[in-house]
Design an enzyme around this catalytic site. Structure first.
Site, PDB file in Angstrom:
ATOM      1  N   PRO A 186      33.150  79.745  78.791  1.00 44.59           N
ATOM      2  CA  PRO A 186      34.223  78.766  78.964  1.00 44.59           C
ATOM      3  C   PRO A 186      35.480  79.128  78.165  1.00 44.59           C
ATOM      4  O   PRO A 186      35.405  79.501  76.995  1.00 44.59           O
ATOM      5  CB  PRO A 186      33.593  77.460  78.476  1.00 44.59           C
ATOM      6  CG  PRO A 186      32.130  77.651  78.710  1.00 44.59           C
ATOM      7  CD  PRO A 186      31.876  79.112  78.405  1.00 44.59           C
TER       8      PRO A 186
ATOM      9  N   HIS B 136      30.791  89.512  62.171  1.00 49.29           N
ATOM     10  CA  HIS B 136      31.930  88.672  61.784  1.00 49.29           C
ATOM     11  C   HIS B 136      33.131  89.482  61.288  1.00 49.29           C
ATOM     12  O   HIS B 136      34.275  89.174  61.614  1.00 49.29           O
ATOM     13  CB  HIS B 136      31.467  87.669  60.705  1.00 49.29           C
ATOM     14  CG  HIS B 136      32.284  86.426  60.641  1.00 49.29           C
ATOM     15  ND1 HIS B 136      31.789  85.204  60.276  1.00 49.29           N
ATOM     16  CD2 HIS B 136      33.593  86.204  60.905  1.00 49.29           C
ATOM     17  CE1 HIS B 136      32.739  84.289  60.315  1.00 49.29           C
ATOM     18  NE2 HIS B 136      33.853  84.876  60.687  1.00 49.29           N
TER      19      HIS B 136
ATOM     20  N   ASP C 155      31.913  77.432  68.829  1.00 52.12           N
ATOM     21  CA  ASP C 155      31.985  78.652  68.021  1.00 52.12           C
ATOM     22  C   ASP C 155      31.579  78.337  66.580  1.00 52.12           C
ATOM     23  O   ASP C 155      32.223  77.534  65.916  1.00 52.12           O
ATOM     24  CB  ASP C 155      33.408  79.214  68.043  1.00 52.12           C
ATOM     25  CG  ASP C 155      33.457  80.529  67.289  1.00 52.12           C
ATOM     26  OD1 ASP C 155      33.101  81.552  67.893  1.00 52.12           O
ATOM     27  OD2 ASP C 155      33.814  80.534  66.094  1.00 52.12           O
TER      28      ASP C 155
ATOM     29  N   LYS D  75      27.629  84.153  64.273  1.00 59.86           N
ATOM     30  CA  LYS D  75      28.062  85.454  63.753  1.00 59.86           C
ATOM     31  C   LYS D  75      27.164  85.954  62.628  1.00 59.86           C
ATOM     32  O   LYS D  75      26.513  85.152  61.955  1.00 59.86           O
ATOM     33  CB  LYS D  75      29.512  85.354  63.247  1.00 59.86           C
ATOM     34  CG  LYS D  75      30.436  84.658  64.257  1.00 59.86           C
ATOM     35  CD  LYS D  75      31.881  84.652  63.894  1.00 59.86           C
ATOM     36  CE  LYS D  75      32.668  83.798  64.872  1.00 59.86           C
ATOM     37  NZ  LYS D  75      32.754  82.379  64.488  1.00 59.86           N
TER      38      LYS D  75
ATOM     39  N   TYR E  57      30.578  79.299  57.563  1.00 60.95           N
ATOM     40  CA  TYR E  57      31.327  78.040  57.582  1.00 60.95           C
ATOM     41  C   TYR E  57      30.567  76.924  56.865  1.00 60.95           C
ATOM     42  O   TYR E  57      31.109  75.841  56.620  1.00 60.95           O
ATOM     43  CB  TYR E  57      31.655  77.587  59.023  1.00 60.95           C
ATOM     44  CG  TYR E  57      32.404  78.598  59.857  1.00 60.95           C
ATOM     45  CD1 TYR E  57      33.141  79.628  59.263  1.00 60.95           C
ATOM     46  CD2 TYR E  57      32.395  78.538  61.249  1.00 60.95           C
ATOM     47  CE1 TYR E  57      33.821  80.568  60.036  1.00 60.95           C
ATOM     48  CE2 TYR E  57      33.071  79.475  62.031  1.00 60.95           C
ATOM     49  CZ  TYR E  57      33.777  80.485  61.417  1.00 60.95           C
ATOM     50  OH  TYR E  57      34.432  81.417  62.180  1.00 60.95           O
TER      51      TYR E  57
ATOM     52  N   GLY F 256      36.927  76.733  73.797  1.00 59.47           N
ATOM     53  CA  GLY F 256      35.750  76.336  73.025  1.00 59.47           C
ATOM     54  C   GLY F 256      36.182  75.550  71.803  1.00 59.47           C
ATOM     55  O   GLY F 256      37.371  75.508  71.465  1.00 59.47           O
ATOM     56  N   LEU F 257      35.209  74.965  71.129  1.00 56.52           N
ATOM     57  CA  LEU F 257      35.519  74.231  69.906  1.00 56.52           C
ATOM     58  C   LEU F 257      35.258  75.119  68.698  1.00 56.52           C
ATOM     59  O   LEU F 257      34.135  75.577  68.485  1.00 56.52           O
ATOM     60  CB  LEU F 257      34.642  72.970  69.807  1.00 56.52           C
ATOM     61  CG  LEU F 257      34.909  72.136  68.539  1.00 56.52           C
ATOM     62  CD1 LEU F 257      36.283  71.459  68.624  1.00 56.52           C
ATOM     63  CD2 LEU F 257      33.829  71.094  68.334  1.00 56.52           C
ATOM     64  N   GLY F 258      36.297  75.366  67.906  1.00 57.88           N
ATOM     65  CA  GLY F 258      36.126  76.081  66.645  1.00 57.88           C
ATOM     66  C   GLY F 258      35.556  75.154  65.593  1.00 57.88           C
ATOM     67  O   GLY F 258      35.898  73.960  65.559  1.00 57.88           O
TER      68      GLY F 258
ATOM     69  N   GLY G 266      27.668  87.995  84.763  1.00 55.27           N
ATOM     70  CA  GLY G 266      28.011  86.779  85.506  1.00 55.27           C
ATOM     71  C   GLY G 266      27.865  85.491  84.717  1.00 55.27           C
ATOM     72  O   GLY G 266      28.280  84.426  85.187  1.00 55.27           O
TER      73      GLY G 266
END
Ligand code: A2P
Length: 316
Positions: free
Chosen positions: A13, A110, A43, A77, A48, A16-18, A9
């Site tokens: 969303p 990943h 995310d 990740k 990154y 999302g923002l990458g 539950g």
């Protein structure tokens, strides 16, 4: 904010923002602007190279009272050099420390490909581990243990083929809840989407706008005539039409932007409801075109091949 639901539950969303390719020095401001614009899903990934700056932005947003930790969803990740069981928990703890968090909402493997510990990207055969040297079955057990310790609320995978996702789901005590893959109108992933649906796995689209890579006119989503025509008819932008199509197919999508106007534009795509005819016309644009083709994993004497990556079922 539209949301999917995890099996317990918890909300996931839909937009999302990458943060891939969100440059250090820019990404912190983008996180702040995104929270103010209404984003509640972020995310991230250690590879990154920007999790420390993102962590500072989250900490400032929480202490300023802009948003509460419990109100936002944060994914990160496991990098390929930490697949061996003993490295999984330390890798998660490092990401949590960098992001200044007590827990992740979602922790993903990943890539299914394994590297020796400490290798960011492979330069020679010696940098790779084979699937039998670093079985995904063992990596997954360590992911399940991270979940059991409360350090991540949900666990999943990324870049898994339909057959590999099925094999891992059968093996798992706690099956993956998400598979994050490249997905956009030129790579619509319809076969994988069916597998995900059958397994109860949510598909998250990365590079949902085509990754901002240099493109020929045939692979530039924003220049596609079908998408442009629908955009004009809807008084929307091609990016919004693309994201609205992804949402209409039941996927979660994580467009990257560090530009405040485009951040807001992308979030507003959730309010567009495309007609079945519009959806079908975008469905027909598929070219099986990957912007991220996986070839970084198959060079330099690698034990992996593109067929292994995108079609294989091996998990050990
Ligand atoms: P920018 O960060 O300057 O906005 P993807 O999410 O597929 O990886 O694509 C990200 C690329 O698309 C980035 O270059 C980003 O640039 C650009 N982008 C993001 N949102 C939009 C938009 N609404 N319109 C045009 N380009 C966009």
């Amino acid at each position: 904010m539209k949301s999917h639901s995890f099996q317990n539950g918890d909300p996931f969303p839909t937009i999302g923002l990458g943060t891939w390719k969100a440059a250090p020095g820019e990404v912190g401001n983008a996180i702040f602007a995104a929270i103010k614009a209404g984003y509640r899903h972020f995310d991230c990934a250690p590879v990154y190279g920007n999790e420390k700056e993102i962590g500072r932005a989250f900490a400032a947003a929480f202490s300023d009272g802009l948003v509460k930790r419990s109100e936002i969803h944060i994914t990160s990740k496991l990098w390929c050099d930490a697949h061996q069981q003993e490295h999984v928990l330390p890798a998660l703890r490092k990401t949590l420390a960098d992001l200044q968090l007590d827990y992740l909402d979602l922790f993903l493997i990943h890539w299914p490909v394994a590297l020796t510990h400490g290798t960011l990207f492979p330069e020679s055969r010696a940098d790779f581990l084979t699937i039998s040297e670093a079985p995904l079955t063992e990596t997954w057990q360590a992911m399940e243990s991270c979940h059991a310790q409360g350090l991540c609320r949900h666990i999943g995978v990324s870049n898994f083929s339909p057959a590999r996702l099925t094999a891992l789901s059968k093996f798992a005590t706690r099956p993956p809840e998400v598979n994050q893959v490249e997905c956009h109108p030129f790579l619509n992933q319809s076969r994988l989407l069916t597998t995900c649906h059958d397994l109860g796995v949510i598909l998250t689209c990365y590079s949902p706008l085509g990754s901002g890579k240099e493109k020929s006119s045939s692979t530039d989503i924003f220049q596609n005539e079908t998408i442009k025509k629908i955009a004009t008819a809807r008084s929307a932008t091609p990016a919004q039409i693309t994201l609205a199509w992804e949402i209409a197919r039941g996927t979660v999508t994580i467009p990257k932007s560090t530009n405040p106007a485009r951040l807001a534009e992308n979030l507003a795509a959730a309010d567009l409801n495309l007609s079945p005819l519009e959806i079908a016309s975008i469905d027909s644009l598929d070219q099986n075109h990957r912007f991220i083709d996986g070839s970084i994993w198959t060079e330099d004497g690698s034990p992996y091949s593109l067929d292994w990556l995108w079609e294989g079922d091996a998990i050990e």
